[in-house]
Design a protein around this motif. Structure first.
Motif, PDB file in Angstrom:
ATOM      1  N   UNK A  13       1.625 -36.023 131.976  1.00  6.90           N
ATOM      2  CA  UNK A  13       2.597 -36.736 131.128  1.00  6.90           C
ATOM      3  C   UNK A  13       2.895 -38.705 132.018  1.00  6.90           C
ATOM      4  N   UNK A  14       2.417 -38.306 133.178  1.00  7.45           N
ATOM      5  CA  UNK A  14       1.895 -39.730 133.736  1.00  7.45           C
ATOM      6  C   UNK A  14       1.147 -40.862 132.515  1.00  7.45           C
ATOM      7  N   UNK A  15       0.391 -40.007 131.750  1.00  4.41           N
ATOM      8  CA  UNK A  15      -0.908 -40.828 130.559  1.00  4.41           C
ATOM      9  C   UNK A  15       0.069 -40.564 129.349  1.00  4.41           C
ATOM     10  N   UNK A  16       1.872 -39.981 129.019  1.00  2.00           N
ATOM     11  CA  UNK A  16       1.491 -39.716 127.706  1.00  2.00           C
ATOM     12  C   UNK A  16       1.349 -40.778 126.598  1.00  2.00           C
ATOM     13  N   UNK A  17       1.488 -42.181 127.632  1.00  2.00           N
ATOM     14  CA  UNK A  17       2.063 -43.751 126.961  1.00  2.00           C
ATOM     15  C   UNK A  17       1.214 -44.140 125.985  1.00  2.00           C
ATOM     16  N   UNK A  18       0.080 -43.621 126.395  1.00  2.00           N
ATOM     17  CA  UNK A  18      -0.851 -43.598 125.398  1.00  2.00           C
ATOM     18  C   UNK A  18      -1.395 -43.038 123.988  1.00  2.00           C
ATOM     19  N   UNK A  19      -0.843 -41.736 124.566  1.00  2.00           N
ATOM     20  CA  UNK A  19      -0.910 -40.815 122.983  1.00  2.00           C
ATOM     21  C   UNK A  19      -0.238 -41.557 122.022  1.00  2.00           C
ATOM     22  N   UNK A  20       1.255 -42.245 122.266  1.00  2.00           N
ATOM     23  CA  UNK A  20       2.203 -42.918 121.201  1.00  2.00           C
ATOM     24  C   UNK A  20       1.545 -44.411 121.147  1.00  2.00           C
ATOM     25  N   UNK A  21       0.706 -44.983 121.673  1.00  2.00           N
ATOM     26  CA  UNK A  21       0.007 -46.587 121.606  1.00  2.00           C
ATOM     27  C   UNK A  21      -0.746 -46.315 120.325  1.00  2.00           C
ATOM     28  N   UNK A  25       7.904 -40.064 133.926  1.00  2.00           N
ATOM     29  CA  UNK A  25       9.901 -39.336 134.376  1.00  2.00           C
ATOM     30  C   UNK A  25      10.306 -39.086 132.990  1.00  2.00           C
ATOM     31  N   UNK A  26      10.424 -40.041 131.975  1.00  2.00           N
ATOM     32  CA  UNK A  26      10.835 -39.918 130.490  1.00  2.00           C
ATOM     33  C   UNK A  26      10.176 -38.687 129.519  1.00  2.00           C
ATOM     34  N   UNK A  27       9.166 -38.995 129.477  1.00  2.00           N
ATOM     35  CA  UNK A  27       7.986 -38.160 129.063  1.00  2.00           C
ATOM     36  C   UNK A  27       8.387 -37.094 129.640  1.00  2.00           C
ATOM     37  N   UNK A  28       8.767 -36.376 131.186  1.00  2.00           N
ATOM     38  CA  UNK A  28       8.496 -35.191 131.028  1.00  2.00           C
ATOM     39  C   UNK A  28      10.462 -34.757 130.671  1.00  2.00           C
ATOM     40  N   UNK A  29      11.327 -35.976 130.737  1.00  2.00           N
ATOM     41  CA  UNK A  29      12.570 -36.264 130.289  1.00  2.00           C
ATOM     42  C   UNK A  29      13.107 -35.059 128.957  1.00  2.00           C
ATOM     43  N   UNK A  30      11.060 -35.609 128.115  1.00  2.00           N
ATOM     44  CA  UNK A  30      12.342 -35.037 126.530  1.00  2.00           C
ATOM     45  C   UNK A  30      11.317 -33.278 126.849  1.00  2.00           C
ATOM     46  N   UNK A  31      10.897 -33.467 127.452  1.00  2.00           N
ATOM     47  CA  UNK A  31      10.410 -31.881 127.522  1.00  2.00           C
ATOM     48  C   UNK A  31      11.115 -30.946 127.974  1.00  2.00           C
ATOM     49  N   UNK A  32      11.382 -31.476 128.990  1.00  2.00           N
ATOM     50  CA  UNK A  32      12.878 -30.192 129.725  1.00  2.00           C
ATOM     51  C   UNK A  32      13.396 -29.979 128.779  1.00  2.00           C
TER      52      UNK A  32
END
Length: 456
Positions: free
Chosen positions: A266-274, A330-337
């Motif tokens: 989740x710390x690097x999930x932003x790479x997938x969004x890019x 943290x935001x990516x974790x929030x979406x998953x929760x």
């Protein structure tokens, strides 16, 4: 001479009716019908012009979509339906008790003006601008490495808050001007965060329509890194990505440890969004304002690397990037929760059980009101999925109404603490991980193993 007789009154044209079975036959991109309030519409020619993209219409093709239509469209949208009316009505059209109460709530919230009054937007925008200025100042004028790296963490918080603005502006008008609303979308998504707002709307609309469908909801399709159900072991076909999500030996290995790797990934999930943003914008799929979207991403990939390059050494540059990515994780974790531990299903969404599907597939997170800024209002996930156009500042206010609706109709209303939501998510991932490990061992042959190996 006899007096002329007046013309007889014109009789109303005969009313045509079609059955639900007949409606269901019109479910292809070349022949797409839907029903709203019992009236049948042919929206085939509207498919490529639908502001919400083609997927919501395709996923609900051949169905009565009244609840979904009301959830995503303001009242005046119904005035645009007439050109698509086929002249036919749905025979034996009925409205369930839960749908009737849901629509009454929509009407109540509309009369209260909740869909128009959006508080806190200007304050949120100033807060984002303030964080951006502080982060840039910390990089350029910070006296210690700790201050400069801390500015990276602040950048992560900025991305979280800009994400909430982008999310809100995609669901409803956060300002009165449509053009200004679009500018804020591009600024908050493409320019500030490096994520295409066009990609977000394409992905997020599909998620809302098919909430927690394993093969239709992209927010549950994270192979090879994560699965929330052993049904992924059968290599499910993704109706969103239009390809099979192959569960091979590599996926099995990663999934077997997913409850340990969840937070690091989740710390690097932003790479997938890019990557997803660029893949969409440079694909042959229709994207509104493609040029503006691309320019927005280019702006991000100019200012962010330039800011990082202003740090005095490579060590601080790496730490700055890690800090900004980790905090926004943290935001990516929030979406998953909100969804990973909720009920899932296989198959297309069924518009006739709209409320049931939204309640089954979502999880609320209890928190104090002063934490609403942190969660972006989406700790009220059940409320948001039932009323996606409602500004987040009103979600806490309508929560008691939604609880009463769920209680009356025996619908699930799951609400747990932030800690408990994390526990449930990890538990779901762990259960699937242990099943994946069983699959890797042919002895003993359990049902999951047999299912995978008979799939071919």
């Amino acid at each position: 001479m006899a007096e002329p007789q007046p013309d007889p009154p014109l009789s109303p044209p005969p009313t045509n009716y079609i059955s639900l079975e007949e409606l269901r036959k019109h479910n292809t991109p070349q022949d797409l019908w839907i029903s709203i309030h019992g009236k049948v519409y042919n929206v085939t020619n509207w498919l490529q012009h639908h502001p919400g993209g083609s997927l919501p219409l395709l996923n609900l093709a051949g169905q009565d979509v009244t609840d979904a239509f009301l959830a995503f469209h303001p009242k005046h949208a119904s005035t645009f339906l007439h050109p698509f009316f086929t002249g036919s009505y749905l025979s034996n059209h009925t409205v369930s008790e839960v749908s009737r109460d849901y629509r009454n709530l929509l009407s109540t919230f509309t009369r209260m003006g909740l869909f128009e009054r959006n508080r806190g937007v200007i304050a949120s925008l100033f807060f984002i601008f303030f964080m951006f200025c502080v982060s840039v100042y910390g990089v350029l004028f910070g006296q210690t490495g700790l201050v400069r790296v801390g500015s990276g963490g602040l950048m992560g918080f900025l991305w979280i808050q800009s994400g909430w603005i982008g999310h809100d502006s995609g669901h409803y008008m956060i300002v009165s001007s449509k053009k200004v609303n679009r500018v804020l979308q591009i600024l908050s998504g493409n320019v500030l965060a490096g994520i295409s707002i066009g990609w977000w709307k394409w992905n997020h609309n599909a998620h809302h329509i098919a909430c927690n469908s394993l093969d239709f909801d992209p927010d549950l399709q994270h192979l090879p890194f994560f699965v929330v159900s052993s049904r992924f072991f059968n290599s499910i076909f993704s109706c969103f990505y239009e390809r099979f999500m192959k569960f091979d030996s590599f996926s099995r290995f990663l999934v077997s440890y997913q409850h340990w790797t969840f937070y690091p990934v989740m710390c690097f999930a932003r790479l997938n969004l890019f990557a997803q943003s660029f893949m969409l914008l440079f694909s042959n799929r229709k994207v509104p304002d493609r040029g503006t979207e691309i320019l927005g991403l280019i702006a991000f990939w100019i200012w962010y690397p330039l800011l990082v390059s202003c740090l005095p050494n490579w060590g601080e540059r790496v730490l700055f990037v890690l800090a900004s990515f980790s905090v926004t994780g943290i935001q990516h974790v929030q979406f998953c929760l909100n969804h990973f531990s909720a009920k899932v299903y296989v198959g297309p969404p069924n518009a006739t059980d709209w409320c049931e599907k939204q309640c089954n597939g979502t999880l609320d997170v209890s928190s104090s009101s002063w934490m609403d800024w942190f969660h972006g209002g989406l700790q009220f996930q059940v409320e948001h999925h039932l009323f996606p156009r409602l500004p987040r500042c009103h979600l806490r206010r309508i929560s008691p109404f939604v609880k009463d609706l769920c209680k009356k109709h025996n619908l699930p209303y799951n609400c747990v603490s932030f800690w408990k939501a994390n526990v449930l998510t990890i538990r779901t991932l762990r259960n699937a991980a242990l099943q994946a490990r069983d699959v890797s061992s042919p002895v003993p042959k359990n049902l999951v193993w047999e299912a995978v190996n008979t799939h071919g």
